[in-house]
Motif scaffolding. Structure first.
Motif, PDB file in Angstrom:
ATOM      1  N   TYR A  56      29.860   9.587  10.196  1.00 19.43           N
ATOM      2  CA  TYR A  56      29.860   8.198  10.060  1.00 19.43           C
ATOM      3  C   TYR A  56      29.702   7.808   8.457  1.00 19.43           C
ATOM      4  O   TYR A  56      29.250   6.667   8.252  1.00 19.43           O
ATOM      5  CB  TYR A  56      28.633   7.502  10.883  1.00 19.43           C
ATOM      6  N   GLY A  70      27.695   2.889  12.498  1.00 18.64           N
ATOM      7  CA  GLY A  70      28.032   3.753  13.830  1.00 18.64           C
ATOM      8  C   GLY A  70      27.150   4.620  14.027  1.00 18.64           C
ATOM      9  O   GLY A  70      26.827   5.379  15.148  1.00 18.64           O
ATOM     10  N   ASP A 122      31.340   4.667   8.146  1.00 18.98           N
ATOM     11  CA  ASP A 122      30.912   3.559   9.229  1.00 18.98           C
ATOM     12  C   ASP A 122      29.444   3.914   9.354  1.00 18.98           C
ATOM     13  O   ASP A 122      29.007   4.060  10.592  1.00 18.98           O
ATOM     14  CB  ASP A 122      31.675   3.692  10.300  1.00 18.98           C
TER      15      ASP A 122
END
Length: 488
Positions: A78, A84, A81
Motif C-alpha cells: 500500500y 488502504g 495508498d
C-alpha cells in the motif's frame, strides 16, 4: 552481542517495565489475551493468544486462541495508498473484538510487527514506509485494546523470535513435570528456519563463538544461557526469489525453464523491476507499462542453473560460510522448517506423492515436479491454480538453499521437520515477539527444578529395582532361617 531476546534498539533491554505500565498481573482467575499482527511482505495475519490470568510470568502455557488472515497483500503493497493499509486490517480486528471477551479488551496488549516487505520499502522510500506505519497505527488506536506500537522488525529479530516460538511451544525451555512442578528439561533446543515472502532466516544454538559477531545473540531464559547463531537473507524470500528469476529470464531473453510446459503468462515489467531485489538486473531504459508474454519450458536442469545464479559460493572471508560471504557454523541438532519451507515440501509429499526424507529423495521429487506439464499439475491440484506454476521454482530454490546454502547433507537432512504448527499454535516469530514484549519469559526462574535426562532416569529405576530385589532376597533368607530354627 548479549541480549535477552533481540538486538534491535527497542528491545535491547529486557522490558520488565512494560507490565508495570499497562500489563501487570490481573487479580482473580480466568484468561488473559494478547494480539499480534504479523505484517509480512505478502500478507498480514492476526494472532490472538491466551494464558491463565494467575499464571502470567510464571509458566510456559501460552497458546493460540484464534487467527485471522487479512485479505489482500501485505501492508508494504500500500505504498501508493497508505490509508488502504489501515483499512485492510479492519475485518480481522473486528474478528478479534469477538474472540477476546469484552471485559478483557482494555487490558489485552496489541502489537503490530512488520517484516521484510516493510524493510525493503523503508530502504527505497522511507517516507512511504512512515506513511504506511502511520496509517496502521491510526487504525489500531481506534480499537479498545491496549495498543503498544507498530514497528519494523530487523531480520535478526525475526529469526530469533521464530527460534524462541518453536522452542517455547516444544517445551524445550520449561515444562510442567508429572510431579506437579515446573522443570527445565535437559533436552537440547531445535533450530528454526523460516522462509517468508521477502527474506529467509536460519537460527540455531551453537556451542562455539561466532566468527562474525553480527550473527550471534546471547539469550538468558529461565536462568539458562543460550548462544544462538542467526542470519536473515533479505531478497531470498519466496516472492522476491520468483521476481529475481523473472528478471533473470528477461535478461537472457529466454522462455521460463521453471514454469511447466503449456503455461504462459503476461508479465508487467513494472512489477518485475520495482523491487530493490531486482535493481541489479533492471535495464537502464524500460517502459514500466510494457507487458511481456513468457512461456514455460519445464526444464529442470536450466531451472537449476537459473536458481544457482541467485547464490554466490565463490568467496568466504571466514573459515566457513553459507553463501554470499556470510559466516555460518556447521548445522547441528534438530531443526523445524516452517512457512514456505513447509508448504513447498508439503506439496511434494501430498500432491506429487513423493517422499522427501533425504537429499537424494528431495532432488528426485524436485525433478519430477519440474518435468510435470501444466495440464497434469492442474489435474493434481486444481484448487492451487494461482501458485501452481511457481512450485517448481520454489522447490528448486529450497533444494539449493538447504543443501548448498545451509549445507545439510545425508546425515543432517533427516533432522529437519517441515511443520506448520506445534500443537494448535502456528510456528513463526509472532508468539516469541509477544512473549518478549509482555515479559512472559523471565531471564531467571526461582520456582522450578532441573529435569533429569533419560539416561539418569534409567539408572535410578534400575537401582530402585535392585534395592527391591535385594530386600526381597534378604526377606526370603530371613524367612528360611526362621523356619529352620522352628523345625529344630
Amino acid at each position: 552481542m548479549a541480549s535477552n531476546f533481540s538486538s534491535s534498539k527497542y528491545v535491547t533491554k529486557y522490558v520488565t517495565k512494560v507490565l508495570g505500565q499497562s500489563g501487570r498481573r490481573k487479580e482473580g482467575s480466568g484468561l488473559q489475551y494478547g494480539i499480534v499482527l504479523d505484517a509480512g511482505s505478502s500478507h498480514t495475519s492476526l494472532f490472538v493468544y491466551k494464558w491463565p490470568a494467575d499464571k502470567e510470568n510464571d509458566t510456559g502455557i501460552v497458546s493460540q486462541h484464534s487467527m485471522c488472515d487479512v485479505h489482500g497483500g501485505g501492508i508494504s503493497s500500500y505504498a501508493e495508498d497508505p490509508p488502504g493499509a489501515g483499512r485492510s486490517l479492519v475485518s480481522c480486528l473486528n474478528q478479534a473484538m469477538k474472540d477476546v471477551p469484552k471485559e478483557r479488551h482494555s487490558v489485552t496488549p496489541l502489537y503490530l510487527g512488520a517484516t521484510a516487505g516493510m524493510r525493503l520499502l523503508n530502504l527505497t522510500s522511507p517516507a512511504a514506509s512512515d506513511s504506511v506505519l502511520s496509517s496502521v497505527t491510526e487504525t489500531l488506536t481506534q480499537y479498545p485494546f491496549d495498543f503498544r506500537g507498530a514497528r519494523i522488525l530487523s531480520g535478526q529479530d525475526e529469526g530469533v523470535f521464530g527460534w524462541v516460538t518453536a522452542n517455547y511451544l516444544l517445551e524445550n525451555f520449561i515444562k510442567y513435570g508429572w510431579v506437579g512442578e515446573w522443570i527445565r528439561p535437559r533436552q537440547g533446543t531445535v533450530g528454526a528456519m523460516d522462509l517468508g515472502g521477502a527474506s529467509t532466516q536460519i537460527t540455531f544454538e551453537t556451542a562455539s563463538q561466532a566468527e562474525d559477531p553480527a550473527n550471534e545473540v546471547k539469550l538468558q531464559l529461565y536462568g539458562q544461557s543460550y548462544r544462538v547463531y542467526t542470519h536473515s537473507f533479505l531478497c531470498y524470500g519466496r516472492d522476491q526469489v520468483l521476481q529475481r528469476l523473472l528478471a533473470g529470464v528477461l535478461q537472457r531473453r529466454i522462455s521460463h525453464p521453471c514454469w511447466p510446459i503449456g503455461y504462459s503468462r503476461k508479465v508487467l515489467l513494472k512489477d518485475v523491476y520495482m523491487s530493490p531485489c531486482t535493481s541489479a538486473q533492471r535495464p537502464q531504459d524500460y517502459d514500466v507499462n510494457t507487458k511481456v508474454t513468457l512461456s514455460g519450458t519445464g526444464d529442470p536442469i536450466l531451472c537449476q542453473q537459473l536458481v544457482s545464479d541467485l547464490f554466490n559460493f565463490s568467496s568466504c572471508p571466514f573459515s566457513q560460510c553459507s553463501f554470499n560471504g556470510i559466516f555460518q557454523p556447521p548445522v547441528a541438532g534438530n531443526f523445524i522448517a516452517f512457512s514456505a519451507f513447509y508448504y513447498t515440501v508439503d506439496f511434494l509429499q501430498k500432491v506429487m506423492k513423493l517422499p522427501v526424507t533425504s537429499p537424494g529423495e528431495l532432488g528426485i521429487a524436485v525433478k519430477a515436479l519440474c518435468n510435470e506439464s501444466w495440464v497434469k499439475l492442474l489435474e493434481r491440484a486444481p484448487s492451487q491454480q494461482a501458485r501452481l506454476a511457481d512450485y517448481c521454482a520454489c522447490a528448486t530454490f529450497v533444494n539449493q538453499l538447504l543443501l548448498q546454502g545451509y549445507r545439510f547433507d545425508e546425515h543432517t537432512f533427516p533432522s529437519i521437520a517441515f511443520q506448520k504448527k506445534a500443537g494448535d499454535t502456528s510456528i513463526g516469530w509472532a508468539l516469541g515477539y509477544m512473549l518478549n514484549l509482555t515479559n512472559m519469559i523471565p531471564p531467571d526462574h526461582q520456582n522450578f527444578r532441573k529435569g533429569t535426562d533419560y539416561g539418569s532416569w534409567v539408572v535410578l529405576i534400575l537401582l530402585f529395582i535392585m534395592v527391591i530385589l535385594v530386600a526381597l532376597a534378604m526377606l526370603f533368607c530371613f524367612a528360611r532361617s526362621s523356619k529352620s530354627q522352628s523345625a529344630i
